[in-house]
Motif scaffolding. Structure first.
Motif, PDB file in Angstrom:
ATOM      1  N   TYR A 260      15.480  99.893  40.715  1.00 45.31           N
ATOM      2  CA  TYR A 260      16.940 100.146  40.363  1.00 45.31           C
ATOM      3  C   TYR A 260      17.394 101.193  41.071  1.00 45.31           C
ATOM      4  CZ  TYR A 260      20.035 101.645  36.306  1.00 45.31           C
ATOM      5  OH  TYR A 260      20.976 101.592  35.679  1.00 45.31           O
ATOM      6  N   ILE A 289      20.757  95.799  38.990  1.00 43.95           N
ATOM      7  CA  ILE A 289      22.257  95.596  39.033  1.00 43.95           C
ATOM      8  C   ILE A 289      23.281  96.119  40.018  1.00 43.95           C
ATOM      9  CG2 ILE A 289      22.187  95.348  36.622  1.00 43.95           C
ATOM     10  CD1 ILE A 289      22.515  98.352  36.251  1.00 43.95           C
ATOM     11  N   ILE A 325      18.750  90.149  39.456  1.00 37.08           N
ATOM     12  CA  ILE A 325      18.896  90.205  37.920  1.00 37.08           C
ATOM     13  C   ILE A 325      20.119  89.773  37.538  1.00 37.08           C
ATOM     14  CG2 ILE A 325      20.356  92.645  38.093  1.00 37.08           C
ATOM     15  CD1 ILE A 325      18.229  93.679  36.029  1.00 37.08           C
ATOM     16  N   ARG A 458      13.138  89.761  29.718  1.00 40.38           N
ATOM     17  CA  ARG A 458      12.644  91.021  29.077  1.00 40.38           C
ATOM     18  C   ARG A 458      12.662  90.912  27.384  1.00 40.38           C
ATOM     19  NH1 ARG A 458      16.020  96.940  29.095  1.00 40.38           N
ATOM     20  NH2 ARG A 458      17.254  95.816  27.741  1.00 40.38           N
ATOM     21  N   ASP A 474      10.920  99.056  29.784  1.00 43.91           N
ATOM     22  CA  ASP A 474      11.167 100.425  30.303  1.00 43.91           C
ATOM     23  C   ASP A 474      10.010 101.282  29.885  1.00 43.91           C
ATOM     24  OD1 ASP A 474      13.260  99.494  31.303  1.00 43.91           O
ATOM     25  OD2 ASP A 474      14.580 100.230  30.156  1.00 43.91           O
ATOM     26  N   PHE A 507       8.117 103.069  34.992  1.00 45.14           N
ATOM     27  CA  PHE A 507       9.744 102.669  35.336  1.00 45.14           C
ATOM     28  C   PHE A 507      10.397 104.226  35.110  1.00 45.14           C
ATOM     29  CE2 PHE A 507      14.088 102.126  33.523  1.00 45.14           C
ATOM     30  CZ  PHE A 507      14.709 101.175  34.531  1.00 45.14           C
ATOM     31  N   HIS A 532       7.789  98.663  39.858  1.00 42.30           N
ATOM     32  CA  HIS A 532       9.387  98.837  39.490  1.00 42.30           C
ATOM     33  C   HIS A 532       9.569 100.162  39.268  1.00 42.30           C
ATOM     34  CE1 HIS A 532      13.472  97.858  38.279  1.00 42.30           C
ATOM     35  NE2 HIS A 532      13.206  97.896  37.240  1.00 42.30           N
TER      36      HIS A 532
HETATM   37  O1  MIG Z   1      19.500 100.013  30.733  1.00 43.58           O
HETATM   38  O2  MIG Z   1      19.137  96.952  35.218  1.00 43.58           O
HETATM   39  O3  MIG Z   1      14.376  97.227  31.785  1.00 43.58           O
HETATM   40  O4  MIG Z   1      13.988  97.070  34.240  1.00 43.58           O
HETATM   41  O5  MIG Z   1      15.833  98.276  35.962  1.00 43.58           O
HETATM   42  C1  MIG Z   1      18.912  99.795  31.924  1.00 43.58           C
HETATM   43  C2  MIG Z   1      18.772  98.279  35.225  1.00 43.58           C
HETATM   44  C3  MIG Z   1      18.999  98.241  32.381  1.00 43.58           C
HETATM   45  C4  MIG Z   1      16.681  97.947  32.136  1.00 43.58           C
HETATM   46  C5  MIG Z   1      15.454  97.104  32.647  1.00 43.58           C
HETATM   47  C6  MIG Z   1      15.044  97.658  33.847  1.00 43.58           C
HETATM   48  C7  MIG Z   1      16.220  97.658  35.007  1.00 43.58           C
HETATM   49  C8  MIG Z   1      17.551  98.361  34.188  1.00 43.58           C
HETATM   50  N1  MIG Z   1      17.853  97.951  33.100  1.00 43.58           N
END
Ligand code: MIG
Length: 792
Positions: A260, A289, A325, A458, A474, A507, A532
């Motif tokens: 991330y 993202i 994602i 997820r 997470d 994470f 990750h």
């Molecule tokens: O609020 O997309 O569980 O794997 O890297 C964090 C960013 C949002 C949560 C996921 C995580 C991912 C992250 N997402």
């Protein structure tokens, strides 16, 4: 606050006495003085128990349940003074007339499971089922839950929740809700699947009368009793009801690297190059993202990813597949195509009065697709076209609990879902939101790629296994979270979610070399194998720490690929029968009492036992080996089973044991699936004095297309048979419609105990063989063909 747990102090209704009953084709309607209850006969050994709601018996199900399972009607009813007895081919069900209560018996009269005396209770907000257990019976399953393997003595809630970091034994609920549990007392087993997607509860804190309960804050009492003498039988039947995973693309079983976020074309390319330069296998790179334009789903950031197609192509040439994602929240931006189109066609969730629901997520104020509607899922599927056309291979669905940055962490419970004309509030659909999103995503990939889809989700509900792999969200870069992963993933497997994993290395927080090494060792045998880490944390790619760690990590990732034919074979079995890849010990050794409480060791299939190290600086470890003879994969040291052993655990190895008497197939070292033609397939026979014969059936296909559905696959049966004078090894093709890339078999016989004089294959002398005295092992190479080998 109301805990939602069954509370004797509260006022509840109960059924009253049986007044009348009626037999229909597949069901029996029981009319009690205060409610009606139906027993529906789904399949042999599966009985659905359904209580009417609002004075009607509503036989509809959640999206978890597959249609077409209803086919059982071989039952008779005996009307006795105090009971009705329903006799099916493999069950006798006694129904109490005084107040509704069931007891399930084997045909020989042995009790399998029974309800509490007043088995069903309800009031205007809740419904409960009350059940009886005994001292020997344990509980497993419930999907993604922390804590020990055995769930007895604890209570759990089902409510999909984004829980950042804090995963400890008492953390509950988490992202995924699987209202299914397995009960077993060694001699007999059963399962209960509670088909209710409201917030629900499982209370295994057994009281002094041996009672436990489950219930929900809304919806119907609607559950399936699943009889299974063996544990595997219960899981097979549960996944008959809610479905099994499809054969995944083989590359998705390889190593995945994520972060991330990898934020630009250059960074991603550098990452990819580094894997190849360092000669560390990797199949998949995940884009989190930051690849998007200001978190707008289905877009690319044009500065950092100006030519996604070119990037995808370059990566493809190096054997990488890319997974992007996608979050459900759509940025409320009048100039953004996805928002405009969704608004125009009314695809987003609204309140009853028509007001649009908005909530803050990454793109700030956002709207949320109403995935309960078929047309919305179709639209969502279609939105994937450009991403997939540009070469993206898989989709990662995050934030789909749905998570919203507000006080309740989710959508307002009063929001409506259209549900194809049967609309209702979010509180009913909350737990199904991710399942429905995954359906749409899966459809999209299936439509635009002539390949098997890979979706990672997820959140989820029962049935998510039909569409997506899952990961445990997470976690943190701490030892406790490495440890926690083991029972959690086993219970997910028991609950139908075979294709699951945890963020390797952790994470949030900074990982370190030793932690990442141990976690990768576990990961090698975890069904979903992804490293990750979060924003602002230390990098944790395999080479991120000292070279001594990189070396070991590389060795273990290579090992994953070496075991790939076997792992793929296990996934094939999951797709056929629902039996998980990663299994608790009791699933393979049901007669051993100890096996039911072992939380931190697991089986990979039926012949490999892994006991990952989850503490720092650990140089010895106590391990339980079940019945049989075992060999340490790394040291070749043999152990007798049914005892605890103390094993050396230097960082370079993990405790990994093969059960003697079994056969394993293995591949060569490759950097990614399909990299090159293999020279040979390796078949290893771990011979055992006490096991004179055994066999292994290997499934093979192209690993990517649907051609297997037209019969283009192989089923090859390898068997050995030992006698005093000779060993025979037989290769028998049950199906042989797919041409493999290797043309030789490398056959190894361990513990052979004699030096052969003569070896023949199909009657002809084999020349290419070698016996190693010290290792007590015979190796031979033959052409990859059917036939019989005789070793004398
Ligand atoms: O609020 O997309 O569980 O794997 O890297 C964090 C960013 C949002 C949560 C996921 C995580 C991912 C992250 N997402």
């Amino acid at each position: 606050m109301d805990s939602g747990l069954y509370n004797e102090e509260k006022r509840y209704f109960s059924t009253g006495k049986l007044v009348d009953y009626k037999r229909n084709e597949n069901n029996l309607i029981l009319e009690y003085s205060r409610t009606k209850i139906a027993l529906e006969f789904i399949k042999k050994g599966i009985v659905r128990v359904l209580k009417e709601k609002d004075e009607k018996l509503d036989f509809s199900s959640t999206y978890a349940v597959l249609d077409g399972n209803l086919d059982y009607n071989h039952y008779q009813i005996l009307d006795k003074k105090e009971k009705l007895i329903v006799r099916t081919e493999n069950l006798d069900i006694k129904i109490s007339k005084d107040s509704f209560s069931l007891a399930f018996y084997e045909k020989n009269g042995e009790l399998i499971h029974k309800d509490a005396k007043e088995a069903i209770k309800w009031n205007k907000d809740e419904i409960w089922a009350k059940k009886i257990t005994n001292d020997k019976e344990n509980f497993y399953g419930l999907g993604e839950k922390t804590g020990f393997l055995n769930k007895k003595g604890k209570k759990y809630t089902m409510w999909n929740t984004d829980v950042f970091e804090a995963h400890i034994e008492s953390t509950d609920p988490l992202y995924i809700s699987i209202p299914f549990y397995l009960a077993t007392d060694r001699d007999k087993s059963y399962g209960i699947y509670f088909d209710n997607s409201y917030k629900s509860f499982f209370d295994f804190r057994v009281n002094e009368n041996g009672e436990y309960s489950f219930g929900a804050q809304g919806g119907k009492l609607d559950y399936y009793f699943i009889k299974g003498t063996k544990v595997k039988d219960v899981i097979r039947k549960y996944t008959k009801i809610t479905g099994r995973m499809n054969l995944p693309p083989k590359w998705s079983l390889g190593y995945h690297q994520s972060r991330y976020s990898y934020g630009s074309t250059e960074e991603v390319k550098e990452l990819a190059n580094k894997f190849r330069e360092n000669d560390i296998p990797c199949d998949v790179i995940h884009l989190d993202i930051h690849y998007m334009d200001d978190y707008r789903v289905f877009t690319w950031d044009e500065n950092n990813f100006p030519k996604p197609e070119k990037l995808m192509n370059d990566l493809k040439e190096d054997g990488f597949k890319v997974v992007n994602i996608i979050d459900p929240g759509v940025k409320k931006d009048p100039d953004y195509e996805v928002y405009k189109e969704g608004m125009k066609n009314d695809h987003f969730c609204r309140y009853l009065d028509g007001e649009l629901f908005t909530g803050d997520v990454w793109p700030e104020e956002s709207v949320f697709p109403d995935f309960t509607s078929k047309k919305v899922r179709k639209w969502w599927a279609g939105l994937h076209k450009d991403l997939l056309d540009s070469g993206v291979k898989g989709i990662w669905n995050d934030m789909n609990e749905p998570a919203v940055f507000n006080d309740t962490y989710t959508m307002d419970l009063e929001v409506m879902h259209e549900n194809d004309g049967d609309p209702y509030l979010h509180k009913r659909f909350h737990n199904q939101y991710a399942l429905l999103e995954a359906m749409g995503t899966y459809q999209g990939i299936k439509k635009y790629k002539e390949e098997r889809p890979f979706v990672l989700s997820r959140a989820g509900f029962s049935g998510i296994q039909r569409y997506a792999a899952t990961w445990t969200g997470d976690n943190r870069s701490i030892w406790d979270h490495l440890k926690l992963a083991v029972p959690m993933l086993m219970n997910m497997g028991i609950s139908g979610l075979s294709f699951s994993g945890t963020d390797i290395g952790g994470f949030t927080g900074d990982s370190n070399g030793e932690l990442l090494t141990r976690w990768t060792q576990l990961g090698t045998f975890m069904p979903f194998f992804r490293n990750h880490s979060s924003l602002y944390t230390k990098s944790q790619e395999p080479w991120a720490f000292a070279e001594k760690y990189e070396k070991i990590i590389k060795k273990f990732i290579e090992l994953r690929y070496k075991f790939m034919p076997h792992i793929y074979n296990l996934f094939y079995k999951t797709s056929q029968k629902g039996i998980p890849v990663m299994r608790p010990l009791f699933m393979e050794f049901p007669d051993e009492q100890k096996a039911y409480e072992i939380s931190y060791q697991f089986m990979v299939g039926d012949s490999i036992l892994a006991a990952p190290v989850y503490e720092p600086k650990k140089d010895k470890k106590l391990i339980y080996l079940p019945e049989g003879n075992w060999v340490n994969y790394f040291s070749d040291k043999n152990y007798e089973g049914k005892q605890y052993i103390v094993e050396d655990t230097p960082l370079a190895t993990m405790p990994l044991y093969i059960k003697n008497g079994s056969i394993l197939v293995m591949g060569e070292k490759i950097n990614y699936i399909g990299e090159k033609e293999r020279n040979y397939l390796e078949i290893v026979n771990y011979l055992d004095e006490n096991i004179p014969k055994n066999s292994y059936t290997l499934y093979e296909d192209d690993g990517i297309s649907y051609n297997y559905q037209e019969g283009k696959y192989n089923l090859k049966k390898f068997s050995y048979k030992k006698s005093k004078e000779k060993i025979e090894f037989d290769i028998n093709y049950k199906e042989n419609n797919y041409k493999t890339d290797y043309n030789k078999y490398l056959i190894r016989l361990k513990n052979i105990n004699f030096k052969p004089d003569k070896i023949t294959f199909k009657g002809n002398k084999v020349k290419d063989w070698e016996y190693k005295l010290k290792e007590n092992e015979l190796t031979l190479k033959i052409k990859a063909e059917e036939g019989n080998i005789v070793i004398m």
